[in-house]
Scaffold this motif. Structure first.
Motif, PDB file in Angstrom:
ATOM      1  N   MET A  69       0.755  -1.110  -0.012  1.00 29.12           N
ATOM      2  CA  MET A  69       0.012  -0.006   0.008  1.00 29.12           C
ATOM      3  C   MET A  69       0.814   1.214   0.000  1.00 29.12           C
ATOM      4  SD  MET A  69      -2.820   1.252   2.952  1.00 29.12           S
ATOM      5  CE  MET A  69      -3.846  -0.501   2.370  1.00 29.12           C
ATOM      6  N   PRO A  70       0.424   2.108  -0.764  1.00 29.39           N
ATOM      7  CA  PRO A  70       1.644   3.198  -1.193  1.00 29.39           C
ATOM      8  C   PRO A  70       1.489   4.416   0.154  1.00 29.39           C
ATOM      9  CG  PRO A  70      -0.217   3.689  -2.161  1.00 29.39           C
ATOM     10  CD  PRO A  70      -0.445   2.251  -1.901  1.00 29.39           C
TER      11      PRO A  70
ATOM     12  N   LEU B 215      -0.326   7.970  11.945  1.00 26.61           N
ATOM     13  CA  LEU B 215      -0.200   8.273  10.736  1.00 26.61           C
ATOM     14  C   LEU B 215       0.842   6.980  10.223  1.00 26.61           C
ATOM     15  CD1 LEU B 215       0.744  11.855  10.141  1.00 26.61           C
ATOM     16  CD2 LEU B 215      -1.344  10.914   9.602  1.00 26.61           C
ATOM     17  N   LEU B 216       1.666   6.411  10.851  1.00 25.74           N
ATOM     18  CA  LEU B 216       2.133   5.229  10.581  1.00 25.74           C
ATOM     19  C   LEU B 216       1.224   3.842  10.647  1.00 25.74           C
ATOM     20  CD1 LEU B 216       5.735   5.964  12.779  1.00 25.74           C
ATOM     21  CD2 LEU B 216       5.428   5.648  10.467  1.00 25.74           C
ATOM     22  N   ASP B 217       0.606   4.060  11.617  1.00 23.29           N
ATOM     23  CA  ASP B 217      -0.152   2.806  11.707  1.00 23.29           C
ATOM     24  C   ASP B 217      -1.388   2.946  10.755  1.00 23.29           C
ATOM     25  OD1 ASP B 217       0.686   2.111  14.249  1.00 23.29           O
ATOM     26  OD2 ASP B 217      -1.115   3.084  15.265  1.00 23.29           O
ATOM     27  N   LEU B 218      -1.703   3.852   9.851  1.00 23.76           N
ATOM     28  CA  LEU B 218      -2.504   3.838   8.781  1.00 23.76           C
ATOM     29  C   LEU B 218      -1.727   3.739   7.551  1.00 23.76           C
ATOM     30  CD1 LEU B 218      -4.753   6.838   9.779  1.00 23.76           C
ATOM     31  CD2 LEU B 218      -5.642   4.387   9.316  1.00 23.76           C
ATOM     32  N   GLY B 219      -0.392   3.672   7.514  1.00 18.13           N
ATOM     33  CA  GLY B 219       0.531   3.404   6.314  1.00 18.13           C
ATOM     34  C   GLY B 219       0.685   4.701   5.590  1.00 18.13           C
ATOM     35  N   LEU B 220       0.346   5.673   5.854  1.00 15.46           N
ATOM     36  CA  LEU B 220       0.564   7.125   5.413  1.00 15.46           C
ATOM     37  C   LEU B 220       1.908   7.716   5.627  1.00 15.46           C
ATOM     38  CD1 LEU B 220      -2.888   8.734   6.549  1.00 15.46           C
ATOM     39  CD2 LEU B 220      -2.194   8.004   4.195  1.00 15.46           C
ATOM     40  N   LEU B 221       2.760   7.166   6.668  1.00 20.39           N
ATOM     41  CA  LEU B 221       4.089   7.316   6.678  1.00 20.39           C
ATOM     42  C   LEU B 221       4.868   6.185   6.702  1.00 20.39           C
ATOM     43  CD1 LEU B 221       4.430  10.186   9.442  1.00 20.39           C
ATOM     44  CD2 LEU B 221       4.712  10.373   6.949  1.00 20.39           C
ATOM     45  N   THR B 222       6.002   6.164   6.021  1.00 16.67           N
ATOM     46  CA  THR B 222       6.894   4.911   6.139  1.00 16.67           C
ATOM     47  C   THR B 222       7.843   4.960   7.385  1.00 16.67           C
ATOM     48  OG1 THR B 222       8.523   5.967   4.506  1.00 16.67           O
ATOM     49  CG2 THR B 222       6.730   4.397   3.822  1.00 16.67           C
TER      50      THR B 222
END
Length: 294
Positions: free
Chosen positions: A1-2, A287-294
């Protein structure tokens, strides 16, 4: 997921560690800010916020623990000082704000990039802060009629001054009232955009998504506001903004952010400059949990 475009979160979260509910000591807040500044999320970090009474303590803390690149030199020559914004709570004499800025400007380790103060009924008092030559964020009241008048005042000053003027709203509960409702917040967003004002928020945005606390308080989500401002820039009216601010589907919000083009990011971030948070990493972890940040 991006992940989402990293630019959407650039310098988005101002470090309000010394303010409630965190209430960190000035030396602790300074040390933690330096660590964040050297960490993997440094590009998300805005300035360190300091109240006017804490300015002298911050100067002392910075002298005792300079930024890493300053160690062993005794000066900030060749290094980048730490960005600091001075916050004057309601009722603070303007002279105290000016004095705090002057004290901080005497340190080679910090750079005052902004001041924040409350709008007041004494015509023009807050405008004297423009003479400090840095960005001024002015907190407006939640009372609808008074808020509109205050936004008019800010817009008039912004049109006359080379200094950036931001409209600021408190989004946390206070001893006098719960957090603003989605309708109140949406009204503020619309009022700021109608006058061409950039905005910042303060307090209560500890989580990415709107939620109800264990105490039963409905709190806003930082991501909800981000998406709402995107819709605002696309011409959304009050009902759509309210619906976005009320949305609790984290994946739906995340998908909307992932789909933002860089041009849209630039527009929304020019409007929604930042928000103050006493625990900078709280929304980052979401944001990390949502995959919005790597």
């Amino acid at each position: 997921m991006p992940s989402a475009p990293r630019s959407v979160f650039h310098r988005w979260i101002d470090d309000a560690a010394v303010f409630p509910p965190g209430c960190a000591s000035v030396p602790d807040a300074w040390a933690e800010h330096l660590a964040l500044r050297e960490g993997r999320y440094a590009d998300l970090l805005g300035p360190l916020l300091i109240g006017t009474p804490g300015a002298e303590q911050l100067v002392a803390a910075a002298a005792q623990l300079p930024p890493a690149e300053d160690l062993g030199t005794g000066t900030a020559h060749g290094s980048k000082p730490v960005d600091v914004t001075v916050v004057a709570r309601a009722g603070t004499p303007l002279a105290d704000l000016v004095g705090a800025v002057g004290a901080l400007r005497g340190s080679p380790h910090v750079q005052v990039v902004g001041v924040e103060l409350a709008h007041d009924d004494e015509a023009g008092r807050w405008r004297r802060a423009l003479d400090l030559g840095v960005r001024v964020a002015v907190e407006v009241t939640r009372d609808p009629a008074a808020q509109q008048a205050a936004l008019d005042d800010l817009a008039a000053a912004a049109g006359e001054s080379p200094v950036a003027v931001l409209a600021k709203l408190r989004t946390q509960a206070t001893s006098a009232a719960p957090p603003p409702t989605p309708g109140e917040l949406a009204g503020f967003l619309l009022g700021a955009r109608a006058r061409g004002l950039a905005l910042k928020l303060t307090g209560g945005l500890h989580r990415a998504v709107a939620h109800t606390t264990v105490a039963g308080t409905d709190e806003h989500g930082a991501l909800n506001v981000l998406v709402a401002v995107h819709h605002l820039e696309e011409g959304a009216a009050l009902p759509e903004l309210v619906a976005t601010l009320e949305l609790r589907d984290a994946e739906e919000l995340a998908a909307l952010v992932r789909g933002l083009e860089e041009e849209a990011v630039a527009l929304l971030r020019r409007r929604f400059v930042s928000f103050g948070c006493c625990g900078v990493l709280d929304p980052v972890h979401d944001l990390l949990d949502l995959g919005l940040l790597t």
